[in-house]
Write a protein that holds these residues in place. Structure first.
Motif, short mmCIF file in Angstrom:
data_model
loop_
_atom_site.label_atom_id
_atom_site.label_comp_id
_atom_site.label_asym_id
_atom_site.label_seq_id
_atom_site.Cartn_x
_atom_site.Cartn_y
_atom_site.Cartn_z
N ILE A 560 0.86 -1.18 0.00
CA ILE A 560 0.00 0.00 0.00
C ILE A 560 0.89 1.24 0.00
N ILE A 561 0.74 2.08 -1.01
CA ILE A 561 1.58 3.28 -1.11
C ILE A 561 0.80 4.56 -0.89
N ALA A 562 -0.54 4.47 -0.88
CA ALA A 562 -1.37 5.65 -0.60
C ALA A 562 -2.79 5.17 -0.31
N LYS A 563 -3.52 6.05 0.41
CA LYS A 563 -4.89 5.71 0.77
C LYS A 563 -5.82 6.88 0.46
N ASN A 564 -7.05 6.52 0.08
CA ASN A 564 -8.12 7.50 -0.13
C ASN A 564 -7.76 8.58 -1.14
N LEU A 565 -7.15 8.15 -2.25
CA LEU A 565 -6.88 9.08 -3.34
C LEU A 565 -8.10 9.14 -4.24
N ARG A 566 -8.52 10.36 -4.54
CA ARG A 566 -9.66 10.55 -5.42
C ARG A 566 -9.42 11.77 -6.29
N GLY A 567 -10.08 11.80 -7.45
CA GLY A 567 -10.03 12.95 -8.32
C GLY A 567 -8.62 13.35 -8.68
N GLU A 568 -8.29 14.62 -8.44
CA GLU A 568 -7.00 15.17 -8.83
C GLU A 568 -5.85 14.51 -8.08
N SER A 569 -6.05 14.15 -6.81
CA SER A 569 -4.97 13.51 -6.04
C SER A 569 -4.62 12.15 -6.63
N LEU A 570 -5.60 11.41 -7.12
CA LEU A 570 -5.32 10.14 -7.77
C LEU A 570 -4.58 10.37 -9.08
N ALA A 571 -5.02 11.37 -9.84
CA ALA A 571 -4.36 11.68 -11.12
C ALA A 571 -2.90 12.03 -10.92
N LYS A 572 -2.59 12.84 -9.88
CA LYS A 572 -1.21 13.23 -9.62
C LYS A 572 -0.36 12.04 -9.20
N ALA A 573 -0.94 11.16 -8.37
CA ALA A 573 -0.18 9.99 -7.91
C ALA A 573 0.15 9.07 -9.09
N LEU A 574 -0.81 8.84 -9.97
CA LEU A 574 -0.55 7.98 -11.12
C LEU A 574 0.41 8.63 -12.11
N GLN A 575 0.34 9.94 -12.22
CA GLN A 575 1.28 10.65 -13.10
C GLN A 575 2.71 10.48 -12.60
N GLN A 576 2.90 10.54 -11.27
CA GLN A 576 4.24 10.34 -10.71
C GLN A 576 4.73 8.91 -10.96
#
Length: 580
Positions: A560-576
Motif C-alpha cells: 500500500i503506497i497511498a490511501k483514499n486518493l480521489r479525483g485530482e490527487s489520484l491523477a497526480k499519484a498515477l502521473q508520478q
C-alpha cells in the motif's frame, strides 16, 4: 490497547544505546501446556565483575508486581547462586540495587552460568546453559559493535586533518569575509558622500568661492556629508590596521586543494587592490575632511562659528578641498564599486566551497558508517528472524521501528503467537499486528482478497501482482462513489496499457443493482467482486472500511503506497508513477 494498562519495562538503557524492551501488559502470563510435565525451577550461578553489590533478587521485568522469584547473597568475590521459583518462560530482571538491574530470560529446567559486569549491566560478558541468553548475548554484542563503530568513525572524523582545516577555515573566513564586505561597502558609501559634497560645492560656489546666499545651506550640508564620510571611514581604518593581521589565509593550507586556494588567492588580490585604491584615493580626502571638521568644532566650542567671516572662511576651505582632491576620488570611484562587488561574489563562492569541503568529508565518514551499519542491522535482523519464536526477541524488536520494518514485526509476532497464543504480551502484539489499521497502513503488504465476481468466478487481489492497483470500495447506492467513478474510468483508460488495474469491491446487497451500476458507469475492468453483505462485507472488515468511497493504491509488489486518493490527487499519484 483497550482495557489493558500498559506498563513500561524498567529498562537500564534507552533504545539508541543498546536493546529496546517492549511495552508489557501489567498482568503476568503463562505458556500453553500441551501436557503436564514435571518441571524444575531454574538456577542462576553468577559472577559479577567489578562488584559493588551485596545481594540480588529476581523479579519480573514488567508490571507493577515486584514479587521476588528468588534471592541470593553475593560473596566478596562477586559470586552468587540464586535458586528461583520461576515456572514460566519469561523475561525477568536481576535486581542489585535501585535502578541497577540486569535483564534475563528464564525457562524452567535451566541452570544458567552467567558473568555480569557491574560497570555495564547492559552487556553479557559470558553465559552458558540457556539458548535464549546466548541469543541475547549475540544481539547485545552486535549492538555494542554498532556503538563502537560509531565511536570509531566519529573519532576518525574529529582527527581528520582536512576536516579540522576546512572547519576552522570556514569559521575564520566567514568572520573575515563579512567584516571585509561591511568595510568595503562603507568605503563605497564614503565615496558617495564625497560625491554628494562635490555636487553641493558645484551648486553653491563659483570660481572656487562660496556664493554668499548659500552660506547657511553649505555650512549645514557640508558638515553632514563630511561627518558621514569620516564616520564610515573609521571602520575602514580599524579594519586595515587590525583585521589583516588576524587571519593568515596565504600560508596555512592543506595540500591537494589547488583550485580552492587559487580562488582564495584571487579574492585576497581583489581585497588588496581595493585596500590600495582606498588608501591612495579616498583616504587623503577623508583625512583632510576630518581636519576641517575639527576646525569647525573648535570654532563652535569657542562660540566663534556664528561669525559670518569665520563661516565663510571655513566653507572656502571645504571648497578648496573638493576642488583639489575630488579628482583622485572620482577617477577610482567606479573601480572601487566594481572591486567591492567582485569581492562580495568571490567571498561568497569561497565560503560556499569551504562549507562543501567540510560536508563532503563528513559525508565520506557518514557513508562508511552507513555501509557498516547497514550490514550490522542486517545481521541483527537475521539473528532476530532466526530466533523469531523466542520470547527474548521482544527485548530487541523495537530497535527496528515498525513503520520501517513491517515485515520483520509481522513475521516475529506471528511466530511468537503460534508458539505462545495465550501469553498476554504476545496476544496484544498480535492484535495490533493483525488489526485492519496496521494491516492496511501505508507500507504494508495489502491483505489478499478472494471474492466472487458477478458471474460467480473467484477473483483474487494477489493475482494482480506486477501491476499498480487501485483497490476501490464502493456501492451502487453510494452517490459519492458514483460521482467518483468517471475519474477512475478516465485513469483506467489513460494508464491501463502502462500497467494500471482497478480491483473494485462493492458493498451492495442487491446483485442486479450492482451489475446495473457497473454497466451504467462504464466500469469496464474485469475485477469486480462482492459478497453482497452490505456493511457486513468481509472485505470491508479486513480493510477496516467504515465509509465509502474508500481506496487503497498498491504498487507492483502489492504494498500500500497511498490511501483514499480521489479525483485530482489520484491523477497526480498515477502521473508520478507512470509519467504523462
Amino acid at each position: 490497547m483497550k482495557n489493558t494498562k500498559l506498563i513500561l519495562l524498567a529498562m537500564l538503557v534507552a533504545v539508541a544505546s543498546m536493546f529496546v524492551v517492549p511495552t508489557f501488559a501489567s498482568e503476568n502470563f503463562s505458556t500453553v501446556k500441551s501436557k503436564p510435565q514435571k518441571t524444575t525451577s531454574p538456577v542462576i550461578k553468577g559472577q559479577i565483575l567489578n562488584n559493588t553489590f551485596s545481594k540480588v533478587s529476581l523479579q519480573l521485568a514488567y508490571g507493577n508486581d515486584r514479587q521476588s522469584f528468588g534471592e541470593a547473597t553475593i560473596d566478596k568475590n562477586g559470586n552468587f547462586e540464586l535458586h528461583s521459583t520461576v515456572t514460566n518462560n519469561d523475561i525477568y530482571m536481576l535486581v542489585f540495587a535501585e535502578k541497577q538491574n540486569f535483564l534475563i530470560v528464564l525457562s524452567p529446567n535451566e541452570t544458567i552460568e552467567l558473568v555480569i559486569d557491574a560497570d555495564n549491566l547492559r552487556s553479557v560478558p559470558q553465559v552458558s546453559g540457556s539458548e535464549s541468553m546466548a541469543f541475547v548475548k549475540n544481539v547485545t554484542d552486535l549492538l555494542a559493535n554498532s556503538q563502537s563503530l560509531l565511536d570509531s568513525i566519529n573519532h576518525a572524523l574529529q582527527v581528520d586533518k582536512n576536516q579540522i582545516f576546512f572547519h576552522g577555515f570556514t569559521q575564520n573566513f566567514a568572520q573575515y569575509y563579512q567584516t571585509n564586505s561591511d568595510v568595503s561597502h562603507d568605503v563605497v558609501e564614503a565615496a558617495q558622500a564625497i560625491d554628494s559634497l562635490k555636487h553641493l560645492t558645484d551648486k553653491c560656489s563659483a570660481k572656487g568661492k562660496l556664493n554668499a546666499k548659500f552660506l547657511n545651506d553649505y555650512c549645514y550640508y557640508a558638515n553632514k556629508y563630511m561627518r558621514d564620510m569620516t564616520e564610515l571611514f573609521t571602520s575602514v581604518e580599524v579594519f586595515n590596521t587590525g583585521t589583516y593581521t588576524m587571519y593568515d589565509f596565504k600560508n596555512q593550507r592543506v595540500s591537494g586543494n589547488d583550485d580552492f586556494f587559487n580562488g582564495v588567492d584571487q579574492y585576497l588580490r581583489t581585497v588588496e587592490t581595493l585596500k590600495s585604491n582606498t588608501t591612495t584615493n579616498v583616504k587623503p580626502f577623508v583625512r583632510e575632511a576630518a581636519r576641517l571638521l575639527e576646525v569647525r568644532d573648535s570654532l563652535v566650542y569657542n562660540d566663534l562659528f556664528d561669525k559670518k567671516a569665520n563661516k565663510v572662511a571655513w566653507c572656502n576651505q571645504v571648497i578648496n578641498l573638493v576642488n583639489d582632491k575630488y579628482v583622485l576620488v572620482n577617477e577610482k570611484k567606479s573601480n572601487i564599486e566594481k572591486l567591492t562587488a567582485d569581492a562580495d561574489e568571490q567571498g561568497r563562492a569561497i565560503y560556499s566551497k569551504a562549507q562543501s569541503k567540510v560536508s563532503v568529508i563528513v559525508q565520506q565518514y557518514q557513508n562508511q558508517y552507513n555501509n557498516a551499519s547497514a550490514q550490522n542491522n542486517k545481521d541483527l535482523q537475521d539473528l532476530l528472524l532466526a530466533h523469531k519464536d523466542d520470547i527474548a526477541v521482544l527485548m530487541f524488536l523495537d530497535n527496528f521501528p515498525r513503520e520501517k520494518n513491517m515485515d520483520l514485526h509481522s513475521t516475529v509476532v506471528k511466530a511468537l503467537y503460534a508458539k505462545y497464543p495465550n501469553q498476554q504480551l504476545v496476544k496484544e502484539r498480535y492484535a495490533v499486528e493483525t488489526s485492519p489499521a496496521t494491516a492496511t497502513s501505508v507500507g504494508a503488504v495489502a491483505p489478499d482478497l478472494a471474492f466472487p465476481d458477478p458471474s460467480g468466478q473467484i477473483r483474487k487481489l494477489s493475482d494482480l501482482r506486477g501491476k499498480v492497483v487501485l483497490l476501490d470500495f464502493w456501492a451502487s447506492w453510494c452517490r459519492p462513489c458514483r460521482g467518483e467513478n468517471p475519474h477512475v474510468v478516465a485513469m483506467y483508460h489513460k494508464y491501463h496499457d502502462k500497467g494500471f488495474e482497478v480491483f473494485s469491491v462493492s458493498l451492495d446487497r442487491d446483485k442486479a443493482n450492482w451489475e446495473k451500476a457497473i454497466m451504467a458507469d462504464g466500469l469496464i475492468w474485469p475485477n469486480h467482486v462482492s459478497d453482497l453483505k452490505y456493511w457486513s462485507s468481509e472485505a470491508a472488515r479486513i480493510y477496516g472500511v467504515s465509509s465509502i468511497p474508500c481506496t487503497f493504491l498498491l504498487d507492483q509488489n502489492g504494498r500500500i503506497i497511498a490511501k483514499n486518493l480521489r479525483g485530482e490527487s489520484l491523477a497526480k499519484a498515477l502521473q508520478q508513477l507512470f509519467g504523462e
